[in-house]
Write a protein that holds these residues in place. Structure first.
Motif, PDB file in Angstrom:
ATOM      1  N   ARG A  12     -26.603  50.655  24.258  1.00 25.05           N
ATOM      2  CA  ARG A  12     -26.136  49.159  24.833  1.00 25.05           C
ATOM      3  C   ARG A  12     -25.150  48.502  24.152  1.00 25.05           C
ATOM      4  O   ARG A  12     -25.140  47.491  24.121  1.00 25.05           O
ATOM      5  CB  ARG A  12     -27.370  48.394  25.009  1.00 25.05           C
ATOM      6  CG  ARG A  12     -28.523  49.084  25.802  1.00 25.05           C
ATOM      7  CD  ARG A  12     -28.233  49.437  27.296  1.00 25.05           C
ATOM      8  NE  ARG A  12     -28.050  48.254  28.209  1.00 25.05           N
ATOM      9  CZ  ARG A  12     -27.613  48.074  29.459  1.00 25.05           C
ATOM     10  NH1 ARG A  12     -27.279  49.127  30.064  1.00 25.05           N
ATOM     11  NH2 ARG A  12     -27.668  47.017  29.934  1.00 25.05           N
ATOM     12  N   ASP A  63     -32.923  45.120  31.594  1.00 19.96           N
ATOM     13  CA  ASP A  63     -31.561  45.008  31.895  1.00 19.96           C
ATOM     14  C   ASP A  63     -30.968  46.168  32.561  1.00 19.96           C
ATOM     15  O   ASP A  63     -30.117  45.688  33.397  1.00 19.96           O
ATOM     16  CB  ASP A  63     -30.953  45.034  30.366  1.00 19.96           C
ATOM     17  CG  ASP A  63     -30.964  43.498  29.618  1.00 19.96           C
ATOM     18  OD1 ASP A  63     -31.520  42.653  30.346  1.00 19.96           O
ATOM     19  OD2 ASP A  63     -30.805  43.527  28.435  1.00 19.96           O
ATOM     20  N   GLU A  67     -29.249  46.009  36.241  1.00 19.95           N
ATOM     21  CA  GLU A  67     -27.712  46.372  36.445  1.00 19.95           C
ATOM     22  C   GLU A  67     -27.500  47.348  37.468  1.00 19.95           C
ATOM     23  O   GLU A  67     -26.572  47.369  38.162  1.00 19.95           O
ATOM     24  CB  GLU A  67     -27.422  46.899  35.068  1.00 19.95           C
ATOM     25  CG  GLU A  67     -25.966  46.958  34.705  1.00 19.95           C
ATOM     26  CD  GLU A  67     -26.063  47.459  33.225  1.00 19.95           C
ATOM     27  OE1 GLU A  67     -26.405  46.568  32.469  1.00 19.95           O
ATOM     28  OE2 GLU A  67     -25.956  48.994  33.028  1.00 19.95           O
ATOM     29  N   GLN A  68     -28.632  48.321  37.634  1.00 15.97           N
ATOM     30  CA  GLN A  68     -28.625  49.222  38.732  1.00 15.97           C
ATOM     31  C   GLN A  68     -29.331  48.825  40.054  1.00 15.97           C
ATOM     32  O   GLN A  68     -29.396  50.019  40.835  1.00 15.97           O
ATOM     33  CB  GLN A  68     -29.097  50.635  38.375  1.00 15.97           C
ATOM     34  CG  GLN A  68     -28.528  51.311  37.033  1.00 15.97           C
ATOM     35  CD  GLN A  68     -29.118  52.373  36.247  1.00 15.97           C
ATOM     36  OE1 GLN A  68     -30.188  52.838  36.655  1.00 15.97           O
ATOM     37  NE2 GLN A  68     -28.444  52.773  35.305  1.00 15.97           N
ATOM     38  N   LYS A  81     -28.800  39.287  36.445  1.00 16.08           N
ATOM     39  CA  LYS A  81     -27.424  39.662  36.444  1.00 16.08           C
ATOM     40  C   LYS A  81     -26.698  38.461  35.981  1.00 16.08           C
ATOM     41  O   LYS A  81     -25.788  38.437  35.284  1.00 16.08           O
ATOM     42  CB  LYS A  81     -26.956  40.314  37.840  1.00 16.08           C
ATOM     43  CG  LYS A  81     -27.256  41.472  38.038  1.00 16.08           C
ATOM     44  CD  LYS A  81     -26.635  41.871  39.511  1.00 16.08           C
ATOM     45  CE  LYS A  81     -26.828  43.477  39.926  1.00 16.08           C
ATOM     46  NZ  LYS A  81     -26.408  44.056  40.886  1.00 16.08           N
ATOM     47  N   LYS A 128     -19.848  43.520  32.071  1.00 18.86           N
ATOM     48  CA  LYS A 128     -20.176  44.713  32.952  1.00 18.86           C
ATOM     49  C   LYS A 128     -21.379  45.230  32.698  1.00 18.86           C
ATOM     50  O   LYS A 128     -21.942  45.675  33.412  1.00 18.86           O
ATOM     51  CB  LYS A 128     -19.072  45.743  32.611  1.00 18.86           C
ATOM     52  CG  LYS A 128     -17.644  45.464  32.829  1.00 18.86           C
ATOM     53  CD  LYS A 128     -16.853  46.734  33.066  1.00 18.86           C
ATOM     54  CE  LYS A 128     -15.491  46.637  33.334  1.00 18.86           C
ATOM     55  NZ  LYS A 128     -14.363  46.707  32.166  1.00 18.86           N
ATOM     56  N   GLN A 129     -22.154  44.638  31.492  1.00 17.10           N
ATOM     57  CA  GLN A 129     -23.371  45.005  31.244  1.00 17.10           C
ATOM     58  C   GLN A 129     -24.323  43.797  31.337  1.00 17.10           C
ATOM     59  O   GLN A 129     -23.789  42.925  30.977  1.00 17.10           O
ATOM     60  CB  GLN A 129     -23.471  45.861  29.752  1.00 17.10           C
ATOM     61  CG  GLN A 129     -24.683  46.250  29.334  1.00 17.10           C
ATOM     62  CD  GLN A 129     -24.361  46.948  27.982  1.00 17.10           C
ATOM     63  OE1 GLN A 129     -23.928  48.043  27.746  1.00 17.10           O
ATOM     64  NE2 GLN A 129     -25.190  46.408  27.091  1.00 17.10           N
ATOM     65  N   CYS A 130     -25.515  44.322  31.783  1.00 20.43           N
ATOM     66  CA  CYS A 130     -26.593  43.199  31.870  1.00 20.43           C
ATOM     67  C   CYS A 130     -27.275  43.143  30.625  1.00 20.43           C
ATOM     68  O   CYS A 130     -27.962  43.966  30.156  1.00 20.43           O
ATOM     69  CB  CYS A 130     -27.630  43.268  32.821  1.00 20.43           C
ATOM     70  SG  CYS A 130     -29.064  42.071  33.066  1.00 20.43           S
TER      71      CYS A 130
END
Ligand code: MG
Length: 153
Positions: A12, A63, A67-68, A81, A128-130
């Motif tokens: 991460r 997280d 995200e997914q 999110k 872009k990443q949570c």
């Protein structure tokens, strides 16, 4: 479990070096002789504690699940999110780490959460990443290490 936590953090975008910079930020005024190697040693000790490992894995997996779109609840997914400031459970998970290291860890966590030095600021700005749980986990590990150092130096 320790290795798993370190590789989850790395996947991460967080290294022990990054967390050590946060510990230095917190403690350098109180312990001028403090260096990165000492900080990394204490961070590794914190990360060897089972409760800390459970908090790290729980937070990062939440997280990733958000995200997914793999959480069972759509509203919770949205909250994670957008990193809603009224959610607060990310901080509660972080307290779980700090509470193991006493009041100095807890107050340091509050401070680092306000100042957001280094990697914590980068995690917060990530688009872009949570990182809803991750930024607090990193802050809590740094604060816990600072608490542990304060009592040992
Ligand atoms: Mg957060």
């Amino acid at each position: 479990m320790y290795d798993k936590c370190v590789s989850y953090l790395a996947s991460r975008g967080v290294t022990i070096h990054d967390i050590a910079q946060c510990v230095l930020f917190l403690q350098k005024d109180y312990h001028p002789e403090l260096n990165e190697a000492i900080c990394e040693k204490v961070i590794k000790e914190v990360l060897h504690k089972r409760e800390v490992q459970h908090a790290v894995i729980t937070g990062i997996c939440l997280d990733i699940a958000a995200e997914q779109n793999k959480l069972a609840d759509e509203q919770l997914t949205d909250i994670l999110k957008i990193d809603s400031p009224l959610y607060g459970i990310d901080e509660v998970l972080a307290y779980g780490i700090c509470n193991l290291y006493g009041s100095i860890a807890l107050t340091n966590y509050g401070y680092i959460d306000r100042c957001k030095p280094g990697i914590i600021r980068q995690l917060n700005a990530h688009r872009k990443q949570c990182n809803t749980f991750l930024d607090d986990i990193v802050g809590a590990i740094a604060a816990a290490a600072a608490g542990k150092l304060a009592h040992s130096l």
